[in-house]
Design a protein around this motif. Sequence first.
Motif, PDB file in Angstrom:
ATOM      1  N   LEU A  33       0.869  -1.166   0.000  1.00  0.00           N
ATOM      2  CA  LEU A  33       0.000   0.000   0.000  1.00  0.00           C
ATOM      3  C   LEU A  33       0.910   1.220   0.000  1.00  0.00           C
ATOM      4  N   ARG A  34       0.719   2.099  -1.000  1.00  0.00           N
ATOM      5  CA  ARG A  34       1.604   3.249  -1.166  1.00  0.00           C
ATOM      6  C   ARG A  34       0.823   4.548  -1.048  1.00  0.00           C
ATOM      7  N   THR A  35       1.414   5.514  -0.352  1.00  0.00           N
ATOM      8  CA  THR A  35       0.842   6.851  -0.239  1.00  0.00           C
ATOM      9  C   THR A  35       1.886   7.849  -0.723  1.00  0.00           C
ATOM     10  N   THR A  36       1.582   9.129  -0.639  1.00  0.00           N
ATOM     11  CA  THR A  36       2.555  10.146  -1.063  1.00  0.00           C
ATOM     12  C   THR A  36       3.767  10.181  -0.133  1.00  0.00           C
ATOM     13  N   LEU A  37       3.648   9.682   1.097  1.00  0.00           N
ATOM     14  CA  LEU A  37       4.764   9.691   2.053  1.00  0.00           C
ATOM     15  C   LEU A  37       5.636   8.447   1.988  1.00  0.00           C
ATOM     16  N   GLY A  38       5.210   7.410   1.298  1.00  0.00           N
ATOM     17  CA  GLY A  38       5.958   6.161   1.241  1.00  0.00           C
ATOM     18  C   GLY A  38       5.008   4.989   1.141  1.00  0.00           C
ATOM     19  N   GLY A  39       5.482   3.813   1.553  1.00  0.00           N
ATOM     20  CA  GLY A  39       4.629   2.651   1.443  1.00  0.00           C
ATOM     21  C   GLY A  39       5.021   1.547   2.388  1.00  0.00           C
ATOM     22  N   ILE A  40       4.088   0.604   2.570  1.00  0.00           N
ATOM     23  CA  ILE A  40       4.368  -0.614   3.334  1.00  0.00           C
ATOM     24  C   ILE A  40       4.155  -1.792   2.389  1.00  0.00           C
ATOM     25  N   TYR A  41       5.062  -2.767   2.468  1.00  0.00           N
ATOM     26  CA  TYR A  41       5.044  -3.877   1.529  1.00  0.00           C
ATOM     27  C   TYR A  41       5.297  -5.189   2.267  1.00  0.00           C
ATOM     28  N   ILE A  42       4.705  -6.251   1.746  1.00  0.00           N
ATOM     29  CA  ILE A  42       4.975  -7.608   2.208  1.00  0.00           C
ATOM     30  C   ILE A  42       5.434  -8.383   0.979  1.00  0.00           C
ATOM     31  N   ALA A  43       6.563  -9.083   1.094  1.00  0.00           N
ATOM     32  CA  ALA A  43       7.115  -9.818  -0.048  1.00  0.00           C
ATOM     33  C   ALA A  43       7.596 -11.188   0.383  1.00  0.00           C
ATOM     34  N   LYS A  44       7.559 -12.127  -0.559  1.00  0.00           N
ATOM     35  CA  LYS A  44       7.996 -13.495  -0.302  1.00  0.00           C
ATOM     36  C   LYS A  44       8.877 -13.965  -1.443  1.00  0.00           C
ATOM     37  N   SER A  45       9.977 -14.601  -1.095  1.00  0.00           N
ATOM     38  CA  SER A  45      10.852 -15.207  -2.090  1.00  0.00           C
ATOM     39  C   SER A  45      10.092 -16.306  -2.827  1.00  0.00           C
ATOM     40  N   LEU A  46      10.287 -16.406  -4.129  1.00  0.00           N
ATOM     41  CA  LEU A  46       9.689 -17.474  -4.916  1.00  0.00           C
ATOM     42  C   LEU A  46      10.652 -18.639  -5.107  1.00  0.00           C
ATOM     43  N   VAL A  47      11.895 -18.487  -4.642  1.00  0.00           N
ATOM     44  CA  VAL A  47      12.942 -19.472  -4.891  1.00  0.00           C
ATOM     45  C   VAL A  47      13.455 -20.121  -3.605  1.00  0.00           C
ATOM     46  N   ASP A  48      13.713 -19.321  -2.594  1.00  0.00           N
ATOM     47  CA  ASP A  48      14.363 -19.804  -1.373  1.00  0.00           C
ATOM     48  C   ASP A  48      13.401 -19.822  -0.188  1.00  0.00           C
ATOM     49  N   PRO A  49      13.648 -20.710   0.788  1.00  0.00           N
ATOM     50  CA  PRO A  49      12.794 -20.770   1.977  1.00  0.00           C
ATOM     51  C   PRO A  49      13.171 -19.705   3.012  1.00  0.00           C
ATOM     52  N   VAL A  50      13.010 -18.440   2.641  1.00  0.00           N
ATOM     53  CA  VAL A  50      13.298 -17.348   3.575  1.00  0.00           C
ATOM     54  C   VAL A  50      11.982 -16.821   4.127  1.00  0.00           C
ATOM     55  N   PRO A  51      11.992 -16.250   5.327  1.00  0.00           N
ATOM     56  CA  PRO A  51      10.742 -15.746   5.922  1.00  0.00           C
ATOM     57  C   PRO A  51      10.126 -14.621   5.100  1.00  0.00           C
ATOM     58  N   LEU A  52       8.846 -14.427   5.281  1.00  0.00           N
ATOM     59  CA  LEU A  52       8.121 -13.315   4.685  1.00  0.00           C
ATOM     60  C   LEU A  52       8.791 -12.014   5.125  1.00  0.00           C
ATOM     61  N   GLN A  53       8.974 -11.082   4.205  1.00  0.00           N
ATOM     62  CA  GLN A  53       9.628  -9.814   4.510  1.00  0.00           C
ATOM     63  C   GLN A  53       8.586  -8.697   4.592  1.00  0.00           C
ATOM     64  N   PHE A  54       8.650  -7.908   5.647  1.00  0.00           N
ATOM     65  CA  PHE A  54       7.797  -6.744   5.818  1.00  0.00           C
ATOM     66  C   PHE A  54       8.691  -5.517   5.705  1.00  0.00           C
ATOM     67  N   VAL A  55       8.376  -4.611   4.769  1.00  0.00           N
ATOM     68  CA  VAL A  55       9.250  -3.474   4.476  1.00  0.00           C
ATOM     69  C   VAL A  55       8.446  -2.180   4.497  1.00  0.00           C
ATOM     70  N   VAL A  56       9.008  -1.160   5.134  1.00  0.00           N
ATOM     71  CA  VAL A  56       8.452   0.191   5.110  1.00  0.00           C
ATOM     72  C   VAL A  56       9.439   1.075   4.354  1.00  0.00           C
ATOM     73  N   LEU A  57       8.977   1.755   3.307  1.00  0.00           N
ATOM     74  CA  LEU A  57       9.822   2.650   2.520  1.00  0.00           C
ATOM     75  C   LEU A  57       9.276   4.068   2.587  1.00  0.00           C
ATOM     76  N   LEU A  58      10.166   5.037   2.688  1.00  0.00           N
ATOM     77  CA  LEU A  58       9.758   6.442   2.700  1.00  0.00           C
ATOM     78  C   LEU A  58       9.843   7.061   1.312  1.00  0.00           C
ATOM     79  N   THR A  59      10.080   6.223   0.303  1.00  0.00           N
ATOM     80  CA  THR A  59      10.126   6.658  -1.097  1.00  0.00           C
ATOM     81  C   THR A  59       9.373   5.627  -1.934  1.00  0.00           C
ATOM     82  N   ARG A  60       9.301   5.869  -3.230  1.00  0.00           N
ATOM     83  CA  ARG A  60       8.745   4.880  -4.157  1.00  0.00           C
ATOM     84  C   ARG A  60       9.696   3.695  -4.245  1.00  0.00           C
ATOM     85  N   ARG A  61       9.187   2.535  -4.662  1.00  0.00           N
ATOM     86  CA  ARG A  61      10.073   1.379  -4.882  1.00  0.00           C
ATOM     87  C   ARG A  61      11.071   1.690  -5.994  1.00  0.00           C
ATOM     88  N   PHE A  62      10.618   2.289  -7.066  1.00  0.00           N
ATOM     89  CA  PHE A  62      11.484   2.744  -8.142  1.00  0.00           C
ATOM     90  C   PHE A  62      10.746   3.741  -9.000  1.00  0.00           C
TER      91      PHE A  62
END
Length: 191
Positions: free
Chosen positions: A162-191
């Motif tokens: 979910l992205r706003t003008t101030l940044g965003g919160i994201y949940i991501a999961k590796s499709l290849v490796d058994p790594v835990p779910l990642q929760f990320v807060v960014l104060l900018t756009r992803r790209f």
Amino acid sequence: LPLPALIRDPLPNTGYGETDASVDLRGYLHIDPTQIVDARLSGAGYLSGDPLTIQRRVAMGGSDPLTGYDFRAINCDRRRKPDPATPALCDREMAFQAEYRRALPLDLSTRVGGYTVGLHRPELVIFGDAGTAWLAGDTAGRVPTGKLQVLREWKSDAGIGLRTTLGGIYIAKSLVDPVPLQFVVLLTRRF
């Protein structure tokens, strides 16, 4: 700083010179006023000359460009586990990112003084990333200088945010490796 021969040959005492480069290509397709598809192809690293110094080496993993992995998760020094406090020591890296963004008809905001506080039309973001980093060269365990690492060795992830003008919160999961779910807060756009 001397690096193990597995990573690079010793640097010459005189006449040192290397060439490296980076590329970052982005495209934004506006489907309509509420929907956008973004894509990015990026890469960086060694092209020719003497081995890269430690300052010029590249890393992969973390909120950009592989959100589903920890920072510096892809490590070109296979003798040790990935550690965000130490350099990844790769010669080259490449990544592809794509995302679909849709503005949501949601207004959870209010005016306080002269400011708007809260969520006003946040964007739902659905994304996927793929990337890799490697050592270049003609010896065992390296990718030849004129080639890219094979796709089956790339890492990939998918997520939602979910992205706003101030940044965003994201949940991501590796499709290849058994790594835990990642929760990320960014104060900018992803790209």
